[in-house]
Design a protein around this motif. Structure first.
Motif, PDB file in Angstrom:
ATOM      1  N   PRO A 156       0.828  -1.211   0.000  1.00  0.00           N
ATOM      2  CA  PRO A 156       0.000   0.000   0.000  1.00  0.00           C
ATOM      3  C   PRO A 156       0.861   1.259   0.000  1.00  0.00           C
ATOM      4  O   PRO A 156       1.992   1.250   0.506  1.00  0.00           O
ATOM      5  N   VAL A 157       0.316   2.311  -0.582  1.00  0.00           N
ATOM      6  CA  VAL A 157       1.061   3.577  -0.670  1.00  0.00           C
ATOM      7  C   VAL A 157       1.531   4.038   0.707  1.00  0.00           C
ATOM      8  O   VAL A 157       2.657   4.526   0.863  1.00  0.00           O
ATOM      9  N   GLU A 158       0.676   3.879   1.707  1.00  0.00           N
ATOM     10  CA  GLU A 158       1.021   4.341   3.049  1.00  0.00           C
ATOM     11  C   GLU A 158       2.277   3.657   3.591  1.00  0.00           C
ATOM     12  O   GLU A 158       2.954   4.196   4.465  1.00  0.00           O
ATOM     13  N   GLU A 159       2.600   2.496   3.077  1.00  0.00           N
ATOM     14  CA  GLU A 159       3.784   1.762   3.503  1.00  0.00           C
ATOM     15  C   GLU A 159       4.948   1.930   2.536  1.00  0.00           C
ATOM     16  O   GLU A 159       5.983   1.267   2.680  1.00  0.00           O
ATOM     17  N   SER A 160       4.783   2.819   1.575  1.00  0.00           N
ATOM     18  CA  SER A 160       5.789   2.970   0.515  1.00  0.00           C
ATOM     19  C   SER A 160       6.193   4.425   0.302  1.00  0.00           C
ATOM     20  O   SER A 160       6.604   4.802  -0.794  1.00  0.00           O
ATOM     21  N   LEU A 161       6.056   5.244   1.322  1.00  0.00           N
ATOM     22  CA  LEU A 161       6.384   6.666   1.213  1.00  0.00           C
ATOM     23  C   LEU A 161       7.788   6.919   1.749  1.00  0.00           C
ATOM     24  O   LEU A 161       7.986   7.272   2.911  1.00  0.00           O
ATOM     25  N   VAL A 162       8.759   6.732   0.875  1.00  0.00           N
ATOM     26  CA  VAL A 162      10.163   6.909   1.239  1.00  0.00           C
ATOM     27  C   VAL A 162      10.676   8.175   0.558  1.00  0.00           C
ATOM     28  O   VAL A 162      10.463   8.378  -0.644  1.00  0.00           O
ATOM     29  N   GLY A 163      11.354   9.032   1.309  1.00  0.00           N
ATOM     30  CA  GLY A 163      11.901  10.261   0.746  1.00  0.00           C
ATOM     31  C   GLY A 163      12.980   9.977  -0.287  1.00  0.00           C
ATOM     32  O   GLY A 163      13.648   8.941  -0.252  1.00  0.00           O
ATOM     33  N   THR A 164      13.163  10.905  -1.206  1.00  0.00           N
ATOM     34  CA  THR A 164      14.087  10.706  -2.317  1.00  0.00           C
ATOM     35  C   THR A 164      15.503  10.383  -1.865  1.00  0.00           C
ATOM     36  O   THR A 164      16.131   9.447  -2.384  1.00  0.00           O
ATOM     37  N   LEU A 165      16.037  11.124  -0.914  1.00  0.00           N
ATOM     38  CA  LEU A 165      17.424  10.894  -0.494  1.00  0.00           C
ATOM     39  C   LEU A 165      17.604   9.503   0.102  1.00  0.00           C
ATOM     40  O   LEU A 165      18.543   8.776  -0.245  1.00  0.00           O
ATOM     41  N   ALA A 166      16.695   9.120   0.998  1.00  0.00           N
ATOM     42  CA  ALA A 166      16.792   7.790   1.598  1.00  0.00           C
ATOM     43  C   ALA A 166      16.571   6.707   0.548  1.00  0.00           C
ATOM     44  O   ALA A 166      17.237   5.663   0.569  1.00  0.00           O
ATOM     45  N   LEU A 167      15.646   6.928  -0.375  1.00  0.00           N
ATOM     46  CA  LEU A 167      15.342   5.930  -1.389  1.00  0.00           C
ATOM     47  C   LEU A 167      16.536   5.693  -2.312  1.00  0.00           C
ATOM     48  O   LEU A 167      16.884   4.542  -2.611  1.00  0.00           O
ATOM     49  N   VAL A 168      17.166   6.765  -2.755  1.00  0.00           N
ATOM     50  CA  VAL A 168      18.335   6.622  -3.628  1.00  0.00           C
ATOM     51  C   VAL A 168      19.454   5.870  -2.922  1.00  0.00           C
ATOM     52  O   VAL A 168      20.037   4.928  -3.473  1.00  0.00           O
ATOM     53  N   ALA A 169      19.739   6.263  -1.688  1.00  0.00           N
ATOM     54  CA  ALA A 169      20.837   5.628  -0.951  1.00  0.00           C
ATOM     55  C   ALA A 169      20.577   4.149  -0.711  1.00  0.00           C
ATOM     56  O   ALA A 169      21.470   3.308  -0.888  1.00  0.00           O
ATOM     57  N   THR A 170      19.357   3.799  -0.333  1.00  0.00           N
ATOM     58  CA  THR A 170      19.066   2.401  -0.022  1.00  0.00           C
ATOM     59  C   THR A 170      18.964   1.544  -1.279  1.00  0.00           C
ATOM     60  O   THR A 170      19.378   0.372  -1.270  1.00  0.00           O
ATOM     61  N   ILE A 171      18.443   2.089  -2.369  1.00  0.00           N
ATOM     62  CA  ILE A 171      18.411   1.323  -3.619  1.00  0.00           C
ATOM     63  C   ILE A 171      19.823   1.108  -4.141  1.00  0.00           C
ATOM     64  O   ILE A 171      20.174   0.000  -4.586  1.00  0.00           O
ATOM     65  N   ARG A 172      20.644   2.125  -4.069  1.00  0.00           N
ATOM     66  CA  ARG A 172      22.038   1.985  -4.532  1.00  0.00           C
ATOM     67  C   ARG A 172      22.765   0.909  -3.733  1.00  0.00           C
ATOM     68  O   ARG A 172      23.609   0.185  -4.262  1.00  0.00           O
ATOM     69  N   ALA A 173      22.430   0.793  -2.452  1.00  0.00           N
ATOM     70  CA  ALA A 173      23.082  -0.211  -1.618  1.00  0.00           C
ATOM     71  C   ALA A 173      22.545  -1.619  -1.887  1.00  0.00           C
ATOM     72  O   ALA A 173      23.248  -2.606  -1.638  1.00  0.00           O
ATOM     73  N   ALA A 174      21.325  -1.708  -2.403  1.00  0.00           N
ATOM     74  CA  ALA A 174      20.676  -3.008  -2.552  1.00  0.00           C
ATOM     75  C   ALA A 174      20.727  -3.574  -3.969  1.00  0.00           C
ATOM     76  O   ALA A 174      20.699  -4.794  -4.149  1.00  0.00           O
ATOM     77  N   VAL A 175      20.791  -2.704  -4.965  1.00  0.00           N
ATOM     78  CA  VAL A 175      20.673  -3.134  -6.355  1.00  0.00           C
ATOM     79  C   VAL A 175      21.828  -2.570  -7.174  1.00  0.00           C
ATOM     80  O   VAL A 175      22.092  -1.365  -7.110  1.00  0.00           O
ATOM     81  N   ASP A 176      22.481  -3.406  -7.937  1.00  0.00           N
ATOM     82  CA  ASP A 176      23.621  -2.963  -8.739  1.00  0.00           C
ATOM     83  C   ASP A 176      23.151  -2.491 -10.114  1.00  0.00           C
ATOM     84  O   ASP A 176      23.469  -3.080 -11.150  1.00  0.00           O
ATOM     85  N   LEU A 177      22.346  -1.424 -10.103  1.00  0.00           N
ATOM     86  CA  LEU A 177      21.841  -0.821 -11.324  1.00  0.00           C
ATOM     87  C   LEU A 177      21.915   0.689 -11.201  1.00  0.00           C
ATOM     88  O   LEU A 177      21.805   1.230 -10.092  1.00  0.00           O
ATOM     89  N   PRO A 178      22.081   1.393 -12.318  1.00  0.00           N
ATOM     90  CA  PRO A 178      22.075   2.859 -12.247  1.00  0.00           C
ATOM     91  C   PRO A 178      20.709   3.376 -11.827  1.00  0.00           C
ATOM     92  O   PRO A 178      19.674   2.787 -12.169  1.00  0.00           O
ATOM     93  N   VAL A 179      20.716   4.473 -11.086  1.00  0.00           N
ATOM     94  CA  VAL A 179      19.487   5.042 -10.539  1.00  0.00           C
ATOM     95  C   VAL A 179      19.270   6.456 -11.077  1.00  0.00           C
ATOM     96  O   VAL A 179      20.198   7.266 -11.106  1.00  0.00           O
ATOM     97  N   ILE A 180      18.047   6.722 -11.514  1.00  0.00           N
ATOM     98  CA  ILE A 180      17.613   8.083 -11.816  1.00  0.00           C
ATOM     99  C   ILE A 180      16.774   8.517 -10.627  1.00  0.00           C
ATOM    100  O   ILE A 180      15.755   7.902 -10.317  1.00  0.00           O
ATOM    101  N   ALA A 181      17.219   9.530  -9.919  1.00  0.00           N
ATOM    102  CA  ALA A 181      16.566   9.984  -8.685  1.00  0.00           C
ATOM    103  C   ALA A 181      15.514  11.034  -9.002  1.00  0.00           C
ATOM    104  O   ALA A 181      15.792  11.995  -9.716  1.00  0.00           O
ATOM    105  N   ALA A 182      14.305  10.852  -8.463  1.00  0.00           N
ATOM    106  CA  ALA A 182      13.224  11.801  -8.741  1.00  0.00           C
ATOM    107  C   ALA A 182      12.410  12.071  -7.494  1.00  0.00           C
ATOM    108  O   ALA A 182      12.219  11.202  -6.655  1.00  0.00           O
ATOM    109  N   GLY A 183      11.923  13.298  -7.379  1.00  0.00           N
ATOM    110  CA  GLY A 183      11.075  13.679  -6.251  1.00  0.00           C
ATOM    111  C   GLY A 183      11.645  14.856  -5.493  1.00  0.00           C
ATOM    112  O   GLY A 183      12.630  14.713  -4.771  1.00  0.00           O
ATOM    113  N   GLY A 184      11.062  16.033  -5.677  1.00  0.00           N
ATOM    114  CA  GLY A 184      11.488  17.210  -4.924  1.00  0.00           C
ATOM    115  C   GLY A 184      12.740  17.894  -5.446  1.00  0.00           C
ATOM    116  O   GLY A 184      13.258  18.796  -4.793  1.00  0.00           O
ATOM    117  N   ILE A 185      13.238  17.488  -6.600  1.00  0.00           N
ATOM    118  CA  ILE A 185      14.454  18.106  -7.164  1.00  0.00           C
ATOM    119  C   ILE A 185      14.011  19.279  -8.029  1.00  0.00           C
ATOM    120  O   ILE A 185      13.460  19.094  -9.114  1.00  0.00           O
TER     121      ILE A 185
END
Length: 373
Positions: free
Chosen positions: A186-215
Motif C-alpha cells: 500500500p502507498v502508506e507503507e511505501s512513502l520513502v523520501g528521495t534521499l533515503a530511497l536513492v541511498a538504499t536502492i544503490r546499496a541493494a541493487v547494482d543498477l544505475p538510478v535516476i533519482a526523482a522527487g522534490g528536485i
C-alpha cells in the motif's frame, strides 16, 4: 554500452520526467538539445500511433531519448460500483456546468498492445510505471535495442525490477508530483523520501538510478548525484516552462502555490497522486477510499477535469505538482536545464571546498585514533 554508460555520457545529468498531459515532445526535444535526456509521455497514446510518434521524434536528433508507458490494468468493474461513483461525482459536474458521463465501454488503453508497439519502435530508453514487466517482456525490449527502466518507490520494488532484468531504476521519492508508481505494498507503507530511497536502492541493487522527487534546482541535482544517482529526474520543475501544456487555471494555481501546498489523494483517479491541495481533495477526503480503483475513477473524472479548466475552477480539477513546487521557474526547458546544471556544478564546488578545508570550509578531520572525537 550500458544504460549507465549512456547516462554518464550525457553532457548534463538531468532527465525530464514524462508527465502525461503537460510534457509534450517539444519539451523533451528542448531538454535533449540542451544535453539532458528528454522523455516522451505516451501513456495516453493509442497503440497504433506509438511507432509513428517514436520514429518522428527519433528523426529530430541523434541524441538519446526515452519513452514512458503506464501499466494500466484491464478492468471490468461492477456496474453498481460505477453508478455509485458517477452519482458521487454528479454535484461536482453540475458545479462546473457539465453533465456526468455515462458508463464507458472501456476504461484504459490496451497496455499489451502499447507495449508491443513500443517494442517494435525500439526507442533508446523505455520506462514503465505502476507495475513490473515480466522477464520475457524486458528481454524482448532489450533484444530490440532498448534500455529498460522501472519505476520503484521502495527497495523491494527496485529488487523486483532487477530480477526482471531491467537496466536501471527510476527511484520515485514521496516528494514527487503526480501519480505514485507503487505496486507491491500500500502507498502508506511505501512513502520513502528521495534521499533515503536513492541511498538504499544503490546499496541493494547494482543498477544505475535516476533519482526523482522534490528536485527543483541545481542544488537538488548535486545532492542526488552525491548519493550515487546517475542522473536527476525532474518533473514539477518543468511545469512552468514555456513548452508545458498546463492550462491557465493549473498554471496559475502552481504559480501561486504556498510554502507547503501539496498533498496525496486518490479521489481524482483511484490511485494516489500528489498535487496542490484544493477543494475537491479536501471535501472528498472522507470518501476517497471508497472511489473505484484506477483506471475506473480516472476515466469517470476525466470530463470533469476538462470542464473545470473551461469554467476556470481550480477547486474541481487535479493540480498535479510535487513538494517544492514553489521553487518552479519560468523559461524555456533547454535554458532551465542549463541553469540547473550550472547551479549543480557551483554547489559541487562549494561542497568540495567545504570538505577539503578550502576558503570558508573546515580543516580535514584528524584520523589519529588517539585524537578523540
Amino acid at each position: 554500452m550500458s544504460l549507465k554508460d549512456m547516462l554518464d555520457s550525457l553532457p548534463i545529468a538531468i532527465v525530464q520526467a514524462p508527465m502525461a498531459g503537460s510534457s509534450p515532445p517539444q519539451m523533451a526535444q528542448a531538454v535533449r538539445e540542451a544535453g539532458g535526456l528528454g522523455f516522451l509521455a505516451l501513456a495516453m497514446t493509442p497503440p497504433d500511433e506509438i511507432e509513428g510518434q517514436v520514429e518522428a521524434f527519433r528523426g529530430r536528433s541523434a541524441a538519446p531519448f526515452g519513452v514512458n508507458l503506464q501499466m494500466a490494468p484491464e478492468v471490468s468493474p461492477d456496474p453498481a460500483e460505477v453508478e455509485t461513483a458517477i452519482a458521487r461525482l454528479k454535484p461536482w459536474y453540475e458545479a462546473v456546468g457539465a453533465e456526468p458521463p455515462s458508463p464507458p465501454n472501456r476504461y484504459s488503453l490496451d497496455f499489451k498492445a502499447q507495449l508491443a508497439a513500443l517494442t517494435r519502435a525500439a526507442p533508446p530508453v523505455a520506462s514503465f510505471t505502476f507495475g513490473v514487466l515480466s522477464r520475457a517482456e524486458v528481454a524482448a525490449l532489450k533484444e530490440a535495442g532498448t534500455y529498460v527502466v522501472g519505476t520503484a518507490t521502495t527497495v523491494a520494488e527496485a529488487r523486483a525490477w532487477a530480477e526482471a532484468g531491467a537496466d536501471g531504476i527510476w527511484a520515485q521519492g514521496l516528494e514527487a508530483g503526480g501519480h505514485r508508481g507503487t505496486f507491491l505494498k500500500p502507498v502508506e507503507e511505501s512513502l520513502v523520501g528521495t534521499l533515503a530511497l536513492v541511498a538504499t536502492i544503490r546499496a541493494a541493487v547494482d543498477l544505475p538510478v535516476i533519482a526523482a522527487g522534490g528536485i527543483m534546482d541545481g542544488r537538488g541535482v548535486a545532492a542526488v548525484l552525491a548519493l550515487g544517482a546517475s542522473a536527476a529526474g525532474m518533473g514539477s520543475a518543468f511545469l512552468l516552462a514555456e513548452e508545458s501544456l498546463m492550462g491557465p487555471v493549473w498554471r496559475k494555481a502552481v504559480s501561486e502555490a504556498g510554502d507547503d501546498p501539496t498533498a496525496l489523494t486518490r479521489a481524482f483517479t483511484g490511485r494516489h497522486a500528489r498535487g496542490v491541495e484544493n477543494r475537491f481533495m479536501r471535501e472528498m477526503k472522507a470518501v476517497e477510499d471508497e472511489v473505484p480503483a484506477y483506471p475506473v475513477q480516472y476515466r469517470l473524472s476525466q470530463p470533469l477535469r476538462a470542464a473545470a479548466e473551461k469554467a476556470g475552477d481550480p477547486g474541481a480539477m487535479p493540480l498535479w505538482a510535487g513538494q517544492g513546487i514553489g521553487l518552479a521557474r519560468t523559461g524555456g526547458a533547454g535554458a532551465l536545464v542549463k541553469q540547473w546544471w550550472n547551479e549543480a556544478r557551483q554547489a559541487a564546488a562549494e561542497v568540495s571546498a567545504r570538505t577539503r578545508g578550502g576558503p570558508g570550509g573546515v580543516a580535514a578531520i584528524e584520523t589519529d585514533p588517539e585524537a578523540g572525537c
